[in-house]
Design a protein around this motif. Structure first.
Motif, PDB file in Angstrom:
ATOM      1  N   LEU A 155       0.826  -1.201   0.000  1.00  0.00           N
ATOM      2  CA  LEU A 155       0.000   0.000   0.000  1.00  0.00           C
ATOM      3  C   LEU A 155       0.863   1.255   0.000  1.00  0.00           C
ATOM      4  O   LEU A 155       0.502   2.275  -0.606  1.00  0.00           O
ATOM      5  CB  LEU A 155      -0.953   0.000   1.202  1.00  0.00           C
ATOM      6  N   GLU A 156       2.004   1.198   0.656  1.00  0.00           N
ATOM      7  CA  GLU A 156       2.946   2.315   0.602  1.00  0.00           C
ATOM      8  C   GLU A 156       3.424   2.538  -0.830  1.00  0.00           C
ATOM      9  O   GLU A 156       3.585   3.674  -1.284  1.00  0.00           O
ATOM     10  CB  GLU A 156       4.126   2.055   1.537  1.00  0.00           C
ATOM     11  N   LEU A 157       3.621   1.435  -1.564  1.00  0.00           N
ATOM     12  CA  LEU A 157       3.997   1.550  -2.968  1.00  0.00           C
ATOM     13  C   LEU A 157       2.857   2.150  -3.784  1.00  0.00           C
ATOM     14  O   LEU A 157       3.092   2.941  -4.709  1.00  0.00           O
ATOM     15  CB  LEU A 157       4.381   0.186  -3.532  1.00  0.00           C
ATOM     16  N   THR A 158       1.631   1.779  -3.469  1.00  0.00           N
ATOM     17  CA  THR A 158       0.470   2.380  -4.138  1.00  0.00           C
ATOM     18  C   THR A 158       0.494   3.895  -3.980  1.00  0.00           C
ATOM     19  O   THR A 158       0.248   4.643  -4.937  1.00  0.00           O
ATOM     20  CB  THR A 158      -0.838   1.808  -3.548  1.00  0.00           C
ATOM     21  N   ARG A 159       0.812   4.353  -2.788  1.00  0.00           N
ATOM     22  CA  ARG A 159       0.902   5.794  -2.538  1.00  0.00           C
ATOM     23  C   ARG A 159       2.043   6.418  -3.345  1.00  0.00           C
ATOM     24  O   ARG A 159       1.912   7.525  -3.873  1.00  0.00           O
ATOM     25  CB  ARG A 159       1.086   6.054  -1.041  1.00  0.00           C
ATOM     26  N   ASP A 160       3.159   5.701  -3.450  1.00  0.00           N
ATOM     27  CA  ASP A 160       4.297   6.207  -4.238  1.00  0.00           C
ATOM     28  C   ASP A 160       3.916   6.341  -5.710  1.00  0.00           C
ATOM     29  O   ASP A 160       4.271   7.330  -6.376  1.00  0.00           O
ATOM     30  CB  ASP A 160       5.493   5.261  -4.108  1.00  0.00           C
ATOM     31  N   ILE A 161       3.210   5.336  -6.232  1.00  0.00           N
ATOM     32  CA  ILE A 161       2.782   5.381  -7.629  1.00  0.00           C
ATOM     33  C   ILE A 161       1.803   6.530  -7.854  1.00  0.00           C
ATOM     34  O   ILE A 161       1.906   7.281  -8.843  1.00  0.00           O
ATOM     35  CB  ILE A 161       2.166   4.032  -8.046  1.00  0.00           C
ATOM     36  N   ALA A 162       0.846   6.681  -6.944  1.00  0.00           N
ATOM     37  CA  ALA A 162      -0.123   7.777  -7.064  1.00  0.00           C
ATOM     38  C   ALA A 162       0.579   9.129  -7.033  1.00  0.00           C
ATOM     39  O   ALA A 162       0.276  10.023  -7.835  1.00  0.00           O
ATOM     40  CB  ALA A 162      -1.155   7.684  -5.941  1.00  0.00           C
ATOM     41  N   MET A 163       1.540   9.260  -6.122  1.00  0.00           N
ATOM     42  CA  MET A 163       2.257  10.529  -5.980  1.00  0.00           C
ATOM     43  C   MET A 163       3.060  10.844  -7.236  1.00  0.00           C
ATOM     44  O   MET A 163       3.037  11.977  -7.731  1.00  0.00           O
ATOM     45  CB  MET A 163       3.182  10.451  -4.753  1.00  0.00           C
ATOM     46  N   LYS A 164       3.768   9.855  -7.772  1.00  0.00           N
ATOM     47  CA  LYS A 164       4.569  10.099  -8.965  1.00  0.00           C
ATOM     48  C   LYS A 164       3.684  10.448 -10.155  1.00  0.00           C
ATOM     49  O   LYS A 164       4.006  11.351 -10.947  1.00  0.00           O
ATOM     50  CB  LYS A 164       5.444   8.878  -9.295  1.00  0.00           C
ATOM     51  N   PHE A 165       2.564   9.735 -10.317  1.00  0.00           N
ATOM     52  CA  PHE A 165       1.627  10.064 -11.400  1.00  0.00           C
ATOM     53  C   PHE A 165       1.133  11.493 -11.245  1.00  0.00           C
ATOM     54  O   PHE A 165       1.115  12.270 -12.211  1.00  0.00           O
ATOM     55  CB  PHE A 165       0.451   9.087 -11.392  1.00  0.00           C
TER      56      PHE A 165
END
Length: 352
Positions: A155-165
C-alpha cells in the motif's frame, strides 16, 4: 472537487479461506460497509502470480464471493465482483508499470520471500504484483484499504505510484479539470489519484498457524491442521483446536506473560478477536487456567461465530448461478466507475 471516502479491498481465490482471512479481512469488510461505500473484489488476476494453471479457478472465485456474502457483505448496497471482469484493472496496471520503478519492485519483501533464491525464474507477474494491486485500488480512486501487516508495504507503494503520477502529470491534470488540491507532508499537489490510507486494526491482524505460532496461518500450508477453514464444520473446528500446539504452562494473568509463548499468544489472540475483546480481557478471565480448560471455551466460541457462515456458504455454493449473477451485477457497476477513471487517465496522459 474532493475525494469521496471509499473502501477497496480484495481476496485471492487460491485455496480455502481460513480463520485468518476472516478475522484479518472479511469481518473487517463487513464492519466497514456501515461506515462508507465499499468495493470488494475477488482478485482472480492476482491468483495467476501464485499459480498459473488452475483446475478450479472458477469454483474458487465463486467460493470467495460466497464467503463475502455469507459473512454479511451486502452486494446490493455495495459492490462485489471479480477483478478479471473489469478490463480497466489490467489496463491501468500497464500504465502503472511505466510509472513505477524497478528499484521499487525489487525492494518488496513479499517478492523476495515468494521468489526465493531463484529470482531469475520468477514470473514477471510476481514482480509486478504490487503495480496491479495499485491499479486495483486507484482505478476506483479508493481512499481507504483494510490490509494486514504483510500488505502494508504494497500500500505504501500504491501511494508512491499515485504521488509520482500526480507530480509527473500535474499540469495535465489541472488542464483536464479532473483533479483536486491536496497536501502531502508540506508539499501541495494537484492530484488525480488520492493518497490511499491503510486501515490496520483489531485484536489480531495476523493469525498464526495452529501448528507453529511463529508462522502465519496459510492456505498453502501442507497440514490442514494448521488452519481452521471457513468450510470446516463443528467437528473439524473442535478437532483442530484440540490438536493445536501449546506449551505446558498455564495461561498468564498479564499480557507480558505471553512473551516468548507464540502458540499461547496466538490462541488468546484468536479468542480475543472472535469475542471482540482485548487479550487483556481474555487473560483476566482465563489467566491461571490450563489449556485443557481454555481450548473447549475457544472451540465453543469459534463454532458459535463460524457455524452460521459455514452453513450460508454451503447454501450459496449450491447455487452457482446466483453467485455468478451477483458477480455480473457487481462487475457492471464497477465497470462504470472504472471506465470513467480510464477515460480521465487517457486524457491526462494524452492517449487518443
Amino acid at each position: 472537487m474532493t475525494f469521496k471516502p471509499l473502501v477497496f479491498s480484495g481476496v485471492q481465490p487460491t485455496g480455502n479461506l481460513h480463520l485468518g482471512n476472516y478475522l484479518g479481512a472479511i469481518r473487517r469488510f463487513v464492519a466497514l460497509q456501515e461506515e462508507m461505500d465499499c468495493i470488494y473484489c475477488v482478485v482472480d488476476l492476482h491468483s495467476l502470480t501464485a499459480q498459473l494453471v488452475h483446475r478450479d479457478l472458477k469454483e474458487q472465485t465463486r467460493s470467495i464471493a460466497a464467503a463475502y456474502l455469507a459473512a454479511g457483505i451486502d452486494a446490493d448496497k455495495h459492490i462485489v465482483f471479480n477483478q478479471s471482469a473489469v478490463p480497466g484493472h489490467a489496463e491501468l496496471a500497464w500504465i502503472f508499470n511505466c510509472v513505477a520503478r524497478i528499484g521499487w519492485m525489487n525492494r518488496m519483501t513479499q517478492f523476495k520471500d515468494k521468489a526465493g533464491k531463484d529470482r531469475e525464474n520468477a514470473s514477471l507477474g510476481l514482480l509486478a504484483y504490487p503495480s496491479l494491486m495499485a491499479a486495483d485500488i486507484l482505478l476506483y480512486r479508493a481512499t481507504h484499504v483494510p490490509v494486514g501487516d504483510d500488505q502494508k508495504q504494497h500500500l505504501e507503494l500504491t501511494r508512491d505510484i499515485a504521488m509520482k503520477f500526480n507530480l509527473d502529470f500535474g499540469d495535465n491534470i489541472r488542464a483536464a479539470g479532473t483533479g483536486t488540491d491536496i497536501t502531502v507532508g508540506d508539499q501541495p499537489v494537484h492530484a488525480y489519484f488520492p493518497m490511499t490510507e491503510p486501515m490496520i486494526s483489531g485484536a489480531t491482524t495476523r493469525v498464526m498457524s495452529l501448528r507453529d505460532g511463529t508462522k502465519k496461518m496459510s492456505k498453502s500450508d501442507p497440514s490442514d491442521l494448521s488452519r481452521i477453514n471457513l468450510t470446516d464444520d463443528a467437528d473439524d473446528i473442535s478437532r483442530k483446536i484440540k490438536k493445536a500446539k501449546t506449551d505446558p504452562e498455564a495461561l498468564p494473568s498479564e499480557l507480558d506473560g505471553l512473551e516468548g509463548r507464540p502458540e499461547a499468544s496466538n490462541l488468546v489472540g484468536i479468542y480475543a478477536a472472535l469475542s471482540d475483546r482485548t487479550k487483556e480481557d481474555v487473560l483476566a478471565e482465563y489467566g491461571g487456567q490450563q489449556f485443557s480448560a481454555f481450548k473447549p471455551a475457544l472451540t465453543e466460541l469459534a463454532v458459535t461465530v463460524l457455524a452460521p457462515i459455514n452453513a450460508e456458504m454451503r447454501k450459496l455454493e449450491a447455487d452457482p448461478g446466483h453467485i455468478d449473477a451477483v458477480l455480473k451485477k457487481g462487475s457492471e457497476r464497477a465497470g462504470e466507475i472504472a471506465a470513467r477513471t480510464m477515460s480521465d487517465v487517457k486524457d491526462i496522459i494524452g492517449l487518443l
